[in-house]
Design an enzyme around this catalytic site. Sequence first.
Site, PDB file in Angstrom:
ATOM      1  N   GLY A  15      -2.673 -12.024 -10.532  1.00  0.00           N
ATOM      2  CA  GLY A  15      -3.997 -11.431 -10.706  1.00  0.00           C
ATOM      3  C   GLY A  15      -4.446 -10.917  -9.366  1.00  0.00           C
ATOM      4  O   GLY A  15      -4.129 -11.509  -8.353  1.00  0.00           O
ATOM      5  N   CYS A  16      -5.171  -9.802  -9.340  1.00  0.00           N
ATOM      6  CA  CYS A  16      -5.702  -9.346  -8.059  1.00  0.00           C
ATOM      7  C   CYS A  16      -6.718 -10.373  -7.582  1.00  0.00           C
ATOM      8  O   CYS A  16      -7.336 -11.053  -8.373  1.00  0.00           O
ATOM      9  CB  CYS A  16      -6.372  -7.992  -8.222  1.00  0.00           C
ATOM     10  SG  CYS A  16      -5.223  -6.749  -8.780  1.00  0.00           S
ATOM     11  N   ILE A  17      -6.885 -10.471  -6.292  1.00  0.00           N
ATOM     12  CA  ILE A  17      -7.695 -11.557  -5.737  1.00  0.00           C
ATOM     13  C   ILE A  17      -9.140 -11.094  -5.527  1.00  0.00           C
ATOM     14  O   ILE A  17      -9.361 -10.030  -5.038  1.00  0.00           O
ATOM     15  CB  ILE A  17      -7.095 -12.028  -4.406  1.00  0.00           C
ATOM     16  CG1 ILE A  17      -5.678 -12.522  -4.671  1.00  0.00           C
ATOM     17  CG2 ILE A  17      -7.938 -13.133  -3.797  1.00  0.00           C
ATOM     18  CD1 ILE A  17      -4.770 -12.431  -3.506  1.00  0.00           C
ATOM     19  N   THR A  34      -8.867 -16.381  -9.539  1.00  0.00           N
ATOM     20  CA  THR A  34      -7.414 -16.213  -9.648  1.00  0.00           C
ATOM     21  C   THR A  34      -6.636 -17.457  -9.261  1.00  0.00           C
ATOM     22  O   THR A  34      -5.559 -17.686  -9.778  1.00  0.00           O
ATOM     23  CB  THR A  34      -6.947 -15.088  -8.699  1.00  0.00           C
ATOM     24  OG1 THR A  34      -7.609 -15.232  -7.452  1.00  0.00           O
ATOM     25  CG2 THR A  34      -7.211 -13.734  -9.281  1.00  0.00           C
TER      26      THR A  34
END
Lengths: 105, 415
Positions: A103-105, B198
């Site tokens: 996932g992009c942060i 995330t």
Amino acid sequence: MSTATYAGTEVTVNEEGFFTDPAAWTEAMAPEIADEAGIAELTDQHWQVIRHVRHEYTEKGSGPTVRALGKTSGVGVKQLYELFPKGPAKLAAKIAGIPKPRGCI
Amino acid sequence: MTKRIVILGGGTGGTVAANRLRRSLGGGAHITVVDRDDDHVYQPGLLFVPFGLADPEDLVRSRPRQLHDGIRYHRSDVERVEVDKELVHLHDGAVLPYDVLVIATGARLMPEETEGLTGEGWHETVHTFYDLDGAMALGSALTGFTEGRLVVNVVDLPIKCPVAPLEFCFLADWYLRERGVRDDVQLVYATPLDGAFTKPVAARTLSGLLTEKGIELVTEFTTGEVDGAGKRLVSYDGRELAFDLAVVVPPHGGASYVDRSPGLGDEFGFVPADPRTLRAKAHPNVFVIGDAAALPTSKAGSVTHFEGEVLARNIVSFLGGDELDGEFDGHTNCFIESGFGKALLIDFNYDTEPLPGHFPAPIGLPLLKESRLNHLGKLMFAWWYWHGLLPGRDIPGVSASMPHSGKHFPTTADT
């Protein structure tokens, strides 16, 4: 970590079912992984996305996000959801035998 | 011969890069910063505007006035870059040749990418606080909001400051309680991720905070359409979220000239680069800093600050014909406002997720834990931004590399 057997070959997968060693994947395994994920038949468009996902992983070290898939795979986001209803990025990555996309942060 | 350094973007990254390079190179380089306007916005302050906790006028200062003497400022849009010819073409017709180019043009909001987002209800019942006008409009809408469903939605990642939407939820909970209407408002946070964040350890803590404050978490919600007339968000997999007030973080992309510059950017207009050296993959004399970069780290001001040190050193090495040291570790450091005068702090890098403990050493600010001290740290950061970060100073006791000593690394039993 656990193991799964696809196309008669045992492979290692993580707790979510993603391959831990993408090199162990073969195209013959894809239909069985897809079937487990509720996709009964892989069409040419499925394969277009799966091969693209493998290519992106090889180039960049991570599978593409849905938005990136929509821009680069040749298949729009709406249609991606029709092909992979439970989430195209994760599902295509699983069927393509690569790790879950970061996932992009 | 005096080297020509052109820096595209006069925000956090461009200003830090210019000031650090000016200090390192003195008169040995002509440094030119290019930006389309003169307004430098302190972006962390945007979060506070809708709640009346920041005055919009205090968030904006002059771009050229943040640059050290001797740095040239050129006001224009960028038309395109020819990396092979080492030329920048500007919208005003000027052409700037360079020996080193720094891309620092940040990220732009792309609300038009989401069906319906800028249609009926935009800036009325559908808002964003990711730019100044949006934050001010949302402030007006919140003032009159006393009951109904307030849905906060991140359309897609990457976005600037990925914790800001969570902070907005926490502050909204505080704000509505202060006004005595919290029981009449349903607060919902909808994210395309499969958790509140995330990284797993931080996701657990932040998810716990959402639950504690009565904020519903909706995961794996990839917004396909914003129906302003029908007051609903529709995901690509067919789920619907009704709202009375929607706070939407639009998809982000890089600056539009990147798309017009062959070989420079990726599919989003961000610039791929070596994550350790910050050298762009497009050409050896092109470097990138901040939100403009396609790197596996956060788009956050702290990252840009830490990158600045490595970037300046690497450009000096490059101009001297030396090897680049490749030391950037992805260090990120974010205060997360949680309302009621408290905040959490997270600190992580490419290899280490946000963990509990203390920063920057075993005695210091608490990590992943609410505290008043962290809130004060966040407030003090605004002063530091203008007077320390932008001028290119280092924070005493805090290095560009992530500190390890105060962190509690998980054992197998914790995971």
